[in-house]
Motif scaffolding. Structure first.
Motif, PDB file in Angstrom:
ATOM      1  N   PHE A  86       0.717  -1.440   0.542  1.00  0.00           N
ATOM      2  CA  PHE A  86       0.478   0.342   0.066  1.00  0.00           C
ATOM      3  C   PHE A  86       0.518   1.172  -0.208  1.00  0.00           C
ATOM      4  CE2 PHE A  86      -3.250  -3.550   0.915  1.00  0.00           C
ATOM      5  CZ  PHE A  86      -4.216  -2.755   1.086  1.00  0.00           C
ATOM      6  N   ASP A  87       0.718   2.555  -0.991  1.00  0.00           N
ATOM      7  CA  ASP A  87       1.429   3.219  -0.467  1.00  0.00           C
ATOM      8  C   ASP A  87       0.695   3.963   0.710  1.00  0.00           C
ATOM      9  OD1 ASP A  87       1.306   3.837  -3.494  1.00  0.00           O
ATOM     10  OD2 ASP A  87      -0.481   3.226  -3.359  1.00  0.00           O
ATOM     11  N   VAL A  88       0.298   4.380   1.135  1.00  0.00           N
ATOM     12  CA  VAL A  88       0.179   4.816   2.740  1.00  0.00           C
ATOM     13  C   VAL A  88      -0.922   4.094   3.535  1.00  0.00           C
ATOM     14  CG1 VAL A  88      -1.033   7.014   3.274  1.00  0.00           C
ATOM     15  CG2 VAL A  88      -0.206   7.055   1.090  1.00  0.00           C
ATOM     16  N   GLU A  89      -0.407   3.824   4.976  1.00  0.00           N
ATOM     17  CA  GLU A  89      -1.059   3.169   6.161  1.00  0.00           C
ATOM     18  C   GLU A  89      -1.415   3.928   7.540  1.00  0.00           C
ATOM     19  OE1 GLU A  89      -1.011  -0.286   5.985  1.00  0.00           O
ATOM     20  OE2 GLU A  89       0.704  -1.383   5.234  1.00  0.00           O
ATOM     21  N   HIS A  90      -2.918   3.984   7.712  1.00  0.00           N
ATOM     22  CA  HIS A  90      -2.786   4.938   8.892  1.00  0.00           C
ATOM     23  C   HIS A  90      -3.116   3.365  10.144  1.00  0.00           C
ATOM     24  CE1 HIS A  90      -2.229   8.694   7.469  1.00  0.00           C
ATOM     25  NE2 HIS A  90      -3.181   8.185   6.351  1.00  0.00           N
ATOM     26  N   ARG A  91      -3.473   3.290  11.387  1.00  0.00           N
ATOM     27  CA  ARG A  91      -3.668   2.642  12.376  1.00  0.00           C
ATOM     28  C   ARG A  91      -4.672   3.082  13.182  1.00  0.00           C
ATOM     29  NH1 ARG A  91      -2.226  -2.567  12.739  1.00  0.00           N
ATOM     30  NH2 ARG A  91      -1.116  -3.024  11.812  1.00  0.00           N
ATOM     31  N   PHE A  92      -5.468   2.844  13.886  1.00  0.00           N
ATOM     32  CA  PHE A  92      -6.077   3.403  14.482  1.00  0.00           C
ATOM     33  C   PHE A  92      -6.684   2.205  15.706  1.00  0.00           C
ATOM     34  CE2 PHE A  92      -6.668   6.061  11.457  1.00  0.00           C
ATOM     35  CZ  PHE A  92      -7.465   7.784  11.579  1.00  0.00           C
ATOM     36  N   ASP A  93      -6.718   2.859  16.636  1.00  0.00           N
ATOM     37  CA  ASP A  93      -7.546   1.540  17.894  1.00  0.00           C
ATOM     38  C   ASP A  93      -8.619   2.692  17.966  1.00  0.00           C
ATOM     39  OD1 ASP A  93      -7.601  -0.043  20.487  1.00  0.00           O
ATOM     40  OD2 ASP A  93      -6.760   0.850  21.600  1.00  0.00           O
ATOM     41  N   ALA A  94      -9.742   1.667  17.826  1.00  0.00           N
ATOM     42  CA  ALA A  94     -11.199   1.624  17.848  1.00  0.00           C
ATOM     43  C   ALA A  94     -11.280   2.083  19.849  1.00  0.00           C
ATOM     44  CB  ALA A  94     -11.733   0.051  17.256  1.00  0.00           C
ATOM     45  N   ALA A  95     -11.042   1.139  20.446  1.00  0.00           N
ATOM     46  CA  ALA A  95     -11.050   1.778  21.927  1.00  0.00           C
ATOM     47  C   ALA A  95     -10.837   2.721  22.592  1.00  0.00           C
ATOM     48  CB  ALA A  95     -10.454   0.938  22.736  1.00  0.00           C
ATOM     49  N   THR A  96      -9.855   3.775  21.855  1.00  0.00           N
ATOM     50  CA  THR A  96     -10.193   4.824  22.147  1.00  0.00           C
ATOM     51  C   THR A  96     -10.870   6.099  21.483  1.00  0.00           C
ATOM     52  OG1 THR A  96      -8.772   5.599  20.538  1.00  0.00           O
ATOM     53  CG2 THR A  96      -7.394   4.779  22.056  1.00  0.00           C
ATOM     54  N   ILE A  97     -11.960   5.168  20.353  1.00  0.00           N
ATOM     55  CA  ILE A  97     -12.950   6.412  20.076  1.00  0.00           C
ATOM     56  C   ILE A  97     -14.126   7.068  20.503  1.00  0.00           C
ATOM     57  CG2 ILE A  97     -13.960   6.364  17.992  1.00  0.00           C
ATOM     58  CD1 ILE A  97     -10.985   6.607  17.334  1.00  0.00           C
ATOM     59  N   ALA A  98     -14.608   7.717  20.807  1.00  0.00           N
ATOM     60  CA  ALA A  98     -15.087   8.251  21.829  1.00  0.00           C
ATOM     61  C   ALA A  98     -16.195   9.138  20.391  1.00  0.00           C
ATOM     62  CB  ALA A  98     -14.720   9.504  23.171  1.00  0.00           C
ATOM     63  N   PRO A  99     -17.986   9.378  20.894  1.00  0.00           N
ATOM     64  CA  PRO A  99     -18.789  10.041  19.997  1.00  0.00           C
ATOM     65  C   PRO A  99     -17.914  11.155  19.694  1.00  0.00           C
ATOM     66  CG  PRO A  99     -19.925   8.920  21.886  1.00  0.00           C
ATOM     67  CD  PRO A  99     -18.319   9.389  22.811  1.00  0.00           C
ATOM     68  N   TYR A 100     -18.447  11.530  17.998  1.00  0.00           N
ATOM     69  CA  TYR A 100     -17.447  12.424  17.847  1.00  0.00           C
ATOM     70  C   TYR A 100     -18.942  13.938  17.148  1.00  0.00           C
ATOM     71  CZ  TYR A 100     -12.266  12.428  17.832  1.00  0.00           C
ATOM     72  OH  TYR A 100     -10.866  12.454  17.997  1.00  0.00           O
ATOM     73  N   VAL A 101     -18.461  15.131  17.046  1.00  0.00           N
ATOM     74  CA  VAL A 101     -19.706  15.679  17.046  1.00  0.00           C
ATOM     75  C   VAL A 101     -18.174  17.289  15.492  1.00  0.00           C
ATOM     76  CG1 VAL A 101     -21.061  17.723  17.240  1.00  0.00           C
ATOM     77  CG2 VAL A 101     -20.360  15.582  18.512  1.00  0.00           C
ATOM     78  N   THR A 102     -18.737  17.511  15.013  1.00  0.00           N
ATOM     79  CA  THR A 102     -18.395  18.606  14.153  1.00  0.00           C
ATOM     80  C   THR A 102     -17.908  19.940  14.617  1.00  0.00           C
ATOM     81  OG1 THR A 102     -20.178  18.627  12.609  1.00  0.00           O
ATOM     82  CG2 THR A 102     -18.176  17.359  11.933  1.00  0.00           C
ATOM     83  N   TRP A 103     -17.260  20.959  15.308  1.00  0.00           N
ATOM     84  CA  TRP A 103     -17.330  21.886  15.379  1.00  0.00           C
ATOM     85  C   TRP A 103     -16.929  23.331  14.274  1.00  0.00           C
ATOM     86  CZ3 TRP A 103     -13.283  24.802  14.115  1.00  0.00           C
ATOM     87  CH2 TRP A 103     -12.281  23.923  14.304  1.00  0.00           C
ATOM     88  N   GLY A 104     -16.887  22.826  13.381  1.00  0.00           N
ATOM     89  CA  GLY A 104     -16.190  24.012  12.622  1.00  0.00           C
ATOM     90  C   GLY A 104     -17.528  24.072  10.953  1.00  0.00           C
ATOM     91  N   THR A 105     -16.448  24.020   9.883  1.00  0.00           N
ATOM     92  CA  THR A 105     -17.285  24.071   8.313  1.00  0.00           C
ATOM     93  C   THR A 105     -17.059  22.942   7.789  1.00  0.00           C
ATOM     94  OG1 THR A 105     -16.285  25.868   8.180  1.00  0.00           O
ATOM     95  CG2 THR A 105     -17.998  26.259   9.124  1.00  0.00           C
ATOM     96  N   SER A 106     -15.996  22.111   8.056  1.00  0.00           N
ATOM     97  CA  SER A 106     -15.376  20.807   7.582  1.00  0.00           C
ATOM     98  C   SER A 106     -15.670  19.452   8.589  1.00  0.00           C
ATOM     99  CB  SER A 106     -13.696  21.309   6.754  1.00  0.00           C
ATOM    100  OG  SER A 106     -13.668  20.245   5.960  1.00  0.00           O
ATOM    101  N   PRO A 107     -15.793  18.339   7.194  1.00  0.00           N
ATOM    102  CA  PRO A 107     -16.015  17.353   8.492  1.00  0.00           C
ATOM    103  C   PRO A 107     -14.888  16.469   9.395  1.00  0.00           C
ATOM    104  CG  PRO A 107     -16.902  16.647   6.920  1.00  0.00           C
ATOM    105  CD  PRO A 107     -16.521  18.572   6.191  1.00  0.00           C
ATOM    106  N   ASP A 108     -13.264  17.387   8.955  1.00  0.00           N
ATOM    107  CA  ASP A 108     -12.244  17.038   9.721  1.00  0.00           C
ATOM    108  C   ASP A 108     -12.291  18.266  10.669  1.00  0.00           C
ATOM    109  OD1 ASP A 108     -11.980  19.554   8.040  1.00  0.00           O
ATOM    110  OD2 ASP A 108      -9.556  19.024   7.717  1.00  0.00           O
ATOM    111  N   GLN A 109     -12.939  19.002  10.458  1.00  0.00           N
ATOM    112  CA  GLN A 109     -12.877  19.665  12.349  1.00  0.00           C
ATOM    113  C   GLN A 109     -14.220  18.839  13.491  1.00  0.00           C
ATOM    114  OE1 GLN A 109     -13.990  23.988   9.606  1.00  0.00           O
ATOM    115  NE2 GLN A 109     -11.771  24.405  10.260  1.00  0.00           N
ATOM    116  N   ALA A 110     -13.867  18.412  13.770  1.00  0.00           N
ATOM    117  CA  ALA A 110     -14.018  17.875  14.715  1.00  0.00           C
ATOM    118  C   ALA A 110     -13.187  16.792  15.354  1.00  0.00           C
ATOM    119  CB  ALA A 110     -14.943  16.355  13.836  1.00  0.00           C
TER     120      ALA A 110
END
Length: 470
Positions: A277-301
């Motif tokens: 794969f050209d790019v790899e990312h890894r996340f731990d699901a156990a660290t994920i809380a309910p998320y909410v956006t605060w701004g004007t783009s989906p990455d502003q959460a």
């Protein structure tokens, strides 16, 4: 000589390549082309000008979804002249070319990305395209889906093929288990927040890992649907027993020898060991809380128990200006808690979260509670089938008793291309996929969140951590 290990993405591209045009572009065969009323008129007009017919009508399907009103009436009529013209043109074009259409009052009508899978049109290994960016949804079934432009719609109608520029491969591995109260919507918002709105630009993302395997198929639709908000050109999850069972339950035509052949082929639809794969990312699901956006783009959460960023926290000047502009638009003070922010509207629906599983989650949170005073809450099922099932299960009655509006299927307030539009300054808790400026109405403010979180906001009147509702 043995072939080098391949990613699932490259397997799908190679199996649909009609011709290699150069190192970066191929002519790609498309198994299924979906259309809606707002991206197809110019394409059909182009065919007419050239005197060209549709090459494979049966491999195309159309719905009316974006401009249709969702008021709870028995017979829907599109009163806006421009919208009515779009719908009538689509109907006329489909009738002339023999393309199936789920029209305004068809009981199967709904949002294309909800309708197509629920009727067994999407199967693992397919290439599915549509004049809509959220066609990435179909990766949940191991199909390569992506959005195209109007000129490309015309080309596909004429040839059932498309000039396609190859993407890079990205793998996002999610280990562990999502905590109670946290959903696929929270996971994808967390992913986008970390890698950025352009973090997957030019890539097709393959999601993998224990947390992905544990997701229901409908939750996987949500995940793949929003991958495009990180700039992804596609999203894929290798089809497993859950995905295959989902398809077979909805595709009775796959039987006998065809079923055996399909199962054998679908078993090969996974990235080979050693695939690069050209790019790899890894996340731990156990660290994920309910998320909410605060701004004007989906990455502003941020997590719901977090604080709105301060401009001074920005990594560079461009990021600082982005935060400042977002805070000006949303009216939120930097450094303030996000939880407790009052809302005036709740919208539950869209191709991201308008399925039966989403509505069940809403009903579970609402329980015997009532929509808070001063809040208008709308539920718009993603399709006629979802609406009928929710009514049969008693979900609709429970939500109506709680003060929710129960609407007809459609895109509705997701993009305000119809008469479901928020007024200037109204703050909305929304289960949709985009929170851009003016997305749900000029001057309206959108906070993206999961269906459960939106339900919690509806009954409390503010952004609320659903995990704290007993």
């Amino acid at each position: 000589m043995s072939q080098a290990p391949q990613t699932l993405y490259r397997k799908l591209v190679d199996s649909h390549t009609v011709a290699t045009l150069d190192e970066q572009n191929v002519l790609l065969f498309c198994d299924l082309h979906l259309m809606n009323e707002y991206t197809s008129p110019q394409a059909f007009a182009g065919l007419d000008e050239r005197g060209v017919s549709v090459a494979a009508p049966g491999q195309n399907m159309a719905v009316v979804s974006h401009i249709i009103p969702t008021h709870p009436v028995a017979l829907r009529v599109i009163h806006d002249p421009a919208s009515a013209l779009q719908a009538s043109k689509l109907k006329r074009n489909c009738e002339r070319h023999g393309i199936p259409l789920f029209d305004t009052n068809d009981r199967r009508q709904g949002i294309e990305h909800v309708v197509a899978p629920e009727h067994g049109m999407v199967r693992p290994g397919m290439v599915v395209i549509c004049g809509d960016s959220h066609t990435t949804t179909y990766g949940a079934l191991g199909a390569l889906g992506f959005g195209i432009g109007t000129s490309e719609v015309e080309h596909v109608l004429a040839t059932q093929a498309l000039v396609y520029r190859l993407a890079r491969d990205m793998r996002i591995t999610v280990d562990g288990t999502l905590p109670p109260g946290t959903t696929a919507k929270d996971l994808i918002l967390a992913i986008i927040a970390r890698i950025g709105a352009q973090g997957a630009r030019g890539c097709v993302v393959e999601f993998t890992g224990a947390a992905i395997a544990a997701l229901s198929v409908e939750a996987r639709f949500t995940l793949c649907n929003m991958a495009v908000e990180a700039g992804a050109r596609g999203a894929l999850i290798a089809p497993d027993d859950a995905a295959i069972g989902y398809v077979l339950d909805r595709a009775p035509d796959i039987a006998g020898h065809e079923r055996n052949a399909a199962l054998a082929h679908w078993a090969t639809l996974r990235s080979d060991d050693g695939a690069v794969f050209d790019v790899e990312h890894r996340f731990d699901a156990a660290t994920i809380a309910p998320y909410v956006t605060w701004g004007t783009s989906p990455d502003q959460a941020i997590p719901v128990d977090g604080r709105v960023p301060l401009p001074d926290d920005a990594a560079d000047e461009a990021a600082r200006q982005s935060i400042e502009q977002a805070l000006r638009y949303t009216g939120l003070p930097g450094g303030a808690p996000l939880a407790g922010t009052p809302i005036q509207h709740v919208f539950i629906g869209s191709c991201t979260n308008g399925r039966i599983e989403d509505l069940r989650a809403v009903a579970a949170v609402v329980g015997n509670r009532h929509v808070a005073p001063g809040v208008r809450a709308m539920v718009v099922p993603g399709s006629g089938a979802v609406k009928a099932q929710a009514e049969a299960e008693g979900i609709a009655a429970r939500l109506q008793a709680a003060g929710f509006e129960w609407r007809q299927p459609g895109c509705s307030m997701c993009l305000a291309m119809n008469d479901d539009v928020l007024a200037d300054g109204v703050r909305c808790a929304s289960t949709t996929n985009r929170n851009f400026e003016g997305r749900q109405g000029r001057g309206a403010i959108t906070h993206l969140m999961s269906p459960a979180m939106a339900a919690a906001a509806a009954v409390t009147g503010c952004i609320t951590d659903v995990r704290k509702l007993a």
